[in-house]
Write an enzyme that holds these catalytic residues in place. Structure first.
Site, PDB file in Angstrom:
ATOM      1  N   CYS A 158      -3.473   5.411   6.461  1.00 38.64           N
ATOM      2  CA  CYS A 158      -2.106   5.131   5.993  1.00 38.64           C
ATOM      3  C   CYS A 158      -1.883   3.620   5.922  1.00 38.64           C
ATOM      4  CB  CYS A 158      -1.106   5.786   6.944  1.00 38.64           C
ATOM      5  SG  CYS A 158       0.589   5.238   6.681  1.00 38.64           S
ATOM      6  N   CYS A 211       0.548   2.337   8.558  1.00 38.17           N
ATOM      7  CA  CYS A 211      -0.061   2.397   9.901  1.00 38.17           C
ATOM      8  C   CYS A 211      -1.010   1.214  10.070  1.00 38.17           C
ATOM      9  CB  CYS A 211      -0.824   3.706  10.100  1.00 38.17           C
ATOM     10  SG  CYS A 211       0.224   5.139  10.414  1.00 38.17           S
ATOM     11  N   ASP A 247       8.903  -7.073   1.767  1.00 38.26           N
ATOM     12  CA  ASP A 247       8.234  -6.257   0.747  1.00 38.26           C
ATOM     13  C   ASP A 247       7.375  -7.159  -0.140  1.00 38.26           C
ATOM     14  OD1 ASP A 247       8.975  -3.204  -0.559  1.00 38.26           O
ATOM     15  OD2 ASP A 247       7.894  -4.640  -1.826  1.00 38.26           O
ATOM     16  N   HIS A 302       3.415   7.060  13.085  1.00 37.83           N
ATOM     17  CA  HIS A 302       3.493   7.665  11.760  1.00 37.83           C
ATOM     18  C   HIS A 302       4.491   8.816  11.692  1.00 37.83           C
ATOM     19  CE1 HIS A 302       1.908   8.433   7.722  1.00 37.83           C
ATOM     20  NE2 HIS A 302       2.159   9.708   7.989  1.00 37.83           N
ATOM     21  N   ASN A 359      13.207   6.238   0.158  1.00 37.36           N
ATOM     22  CA  ASN A 359      12.771   7.207  -0.836  1.00 37.36           C
ATOM     23  C   ASN A 359      11.964   8.294  -0.132  1.00 37.36           C
ATOM     24  OD1 ASN A 359      13.856   5.653  -3.005  1.00 37.36           O
ATOM     25  ND2 ASN A 359      12.085   4.297  -2.886  1.00 37.36           N
ATOM     26  N   GLY A 399      10.611   8.519  -5.691  1.00 32.55           N
ATOM     27  CA  GLY A 399      10.006   7.189  -5.805  1.00 32.55           C
ATOM     28  C   GLY A 399       9.241   6.738  -4.582  1.00 32.55           C
ATOM     29  N   HIS A 423       9.953   4.561   5.813  1.00 28.15           N
ATOM     30  CA  HIS A 423      10.358   3.156   5.792  1.00 28.15           C
ATOM     31  C   HIS A 423      11.742   3.049   5.173  1.00 28.15           C
ATOM     32  CE1 HIS A 423       8.036   4.058   2.136  1.00 28.15           C
ATOM     33  NE2 HIS A 423       8.824   3.209   1.497  1.00 28.15           N
ATOM     34  N   HIS A 432      14.019   0.469   3.081  1.00 25.41           N
ATOM     35  CA  HIS A 432      14.144  -0.764   2.302  1.00 25.41           C
ATOM     36  C   HIS A 432      15.498  -1.388   2.651  1.00 25.41           C
ATOM     37  CE1 HIS A 432      11.011   0.212  -0.847  1.00 25.41           C
ATOM     38  NE2 HIS A 432      11.290   1.439  -0.463  1.00 25.41           N
TER      39      HIS A 432
HETATM   40  P1  AMP Z   1       8.345   3.264  -1.630  1.00 28.46           P
HETATM   41  O1  AMP Z   1       7.863   3.133  -3.054  1.00 28.46           O
HETATM   42  O2  AMP Z   1       9.794   3.605  -1.479  1.00 28.46           O
HETATM   43  O3  AMP Z   1       7.432   4.194  -0.855  1.00 28.46           O
HETATM   44  O4  AMP Z   1       8.208   1.825  -0.978  1.00 28.46           O
HETATM   45  C1  AMP Z   1       6.974   1.261  -0.667  1.00 28.46           C
HETATM   46  C2  AMP Z   1       7.173  -0.210  -0.724  1.00 28.46           C
HETATM   47  O5  AMP Z   1       6.070  -0.820  -0.058  1.00 28.46           O
HETATM   48  C3  AMP Z   1       7.208  -0.813  -2.125  1.00 28.46           C
HETATM   49  O6  AMP Z   1       8.456  -1.479  -2.324  1.00 28.46           O
HETATM   50  C4  AMP Z   1       6.029  -1.771  -2.153  1.00 28.46           C
HETATM   51  O7  AMP Z   1       6.294  -2.948  -2.880  1.00 28.46           O
HETATM   52  C5  AMP Z   1       5.817  -2.054  -0.681  1.00 28.46           C
HETATM   53  N1  AMP Z   1       4.474  -2.444  -0.306  1.00 28.46           N
HETATM   54  C6  AMP Z   1       3.306  -1.871  -0.681  1.00 28.46           C
HETATM   55  N2  AMP Z   1       2.269  -2.501  -0.100  1.00 28.46           N
HETATM   56  C7  AMP Z   1       2.797  -3.482   0.675  1.00 28.46           C
HETATM   57  C8  AMP Z   1       2.240  -4.490   1.522  1.00 28.46           C
HETATM   58  N3  AMP Z   1       0.914  -4.610   1.707  1.00 28.46           N
HETATM   59  N4  AMP Z   1       3.075  -5.355   2.144  1.00 28.46           N
HETATM   60  C9  AMP Z   1       4.407  -5.250   1.960  1.00 28.46           C
HETATM   61  N5  AMP Z   1       4.997  -4.310   1.183  1.00 28.46           N
HETATM   62  C10 AMP Z   1       4.202  -3.441   0.530  1.00 28.46           C
END
Ligand code: AMP
Length: 112
Positions: free
Chosen positions: A4, A7, A30, A46, A85, A91, A98, A100
């Site tokens: 993950c 994780c 992000d 997790h 999401n 999405g 998580h 946002h």
């Molecule tokens: P979601 O699409 O709601 O699952 O959100 C996942 C978020 O994780 C997205 O906004 C991505 O831009 C962000 N994301 C993916 N990889 C990383 C990373 N390595 N560091 C920081 N954010 C990330």
């Protein structure tokens, strides 16, 4: 969870731009910000999504919201949006719970 992404970030195996960390929670910016301020708050343990929150693990969700209030206050942010999401159609691209936290521009409603 071995494979993950969040994780791995929580374990420090993948670097992140950290804002806050304790034993249970991590907040980091992000990688693809959708607002001038855009960070994520995750439980280190997790949990797949909001759909997997139960009486057994919900305390950390309350703590995540306490942390969101603390961090936005420290950053001087008084108006912000919190989004989680849940599932592909909503999405969710990373299957680890998580939140946002976005601020610094106006947001429309309903969300797209
Ligand atoms: P979601 O699409 O709601 O699952 O959100 C996942 C978020 O994780 C997205 O906004 C991505 O831009 C962000 N994301 C993916 N990889 C990383 C990373 N390595 N560091 C920081 N954010 C990330």
């Amino acid at each position: 969870m071995d494979n993950c992404l969040f994780c791995k970030i929580a374990r420090g195996e993948i670097p992140s731009n950290k804002l806050y960390e304790d034993e249970e929670l991590l907040a980091f910016y992000d990688i693809a910000p959708q607002a001038p301020v855009h960070f994520l708050v995750i439980p280190k343990k997790h949990i797949e999504s909001c759909a997997a929150v139960t009486g057994e693990n919900s305390v950390v969700v309350a703590k995540a919201f306490e942390l969101i209030a603390k961090l936005t206050s420290e950053l001087g942010i008084t108006s912000f949006r919190v989004v989680s999401n849940c599932g592909e159609d909503a999405g969710q691209s990373v299957p680890h719970l998580h939140f946002h936290v976005m601020a610094g521009r106006p947001f429309t409603w309903p969300a797209g």
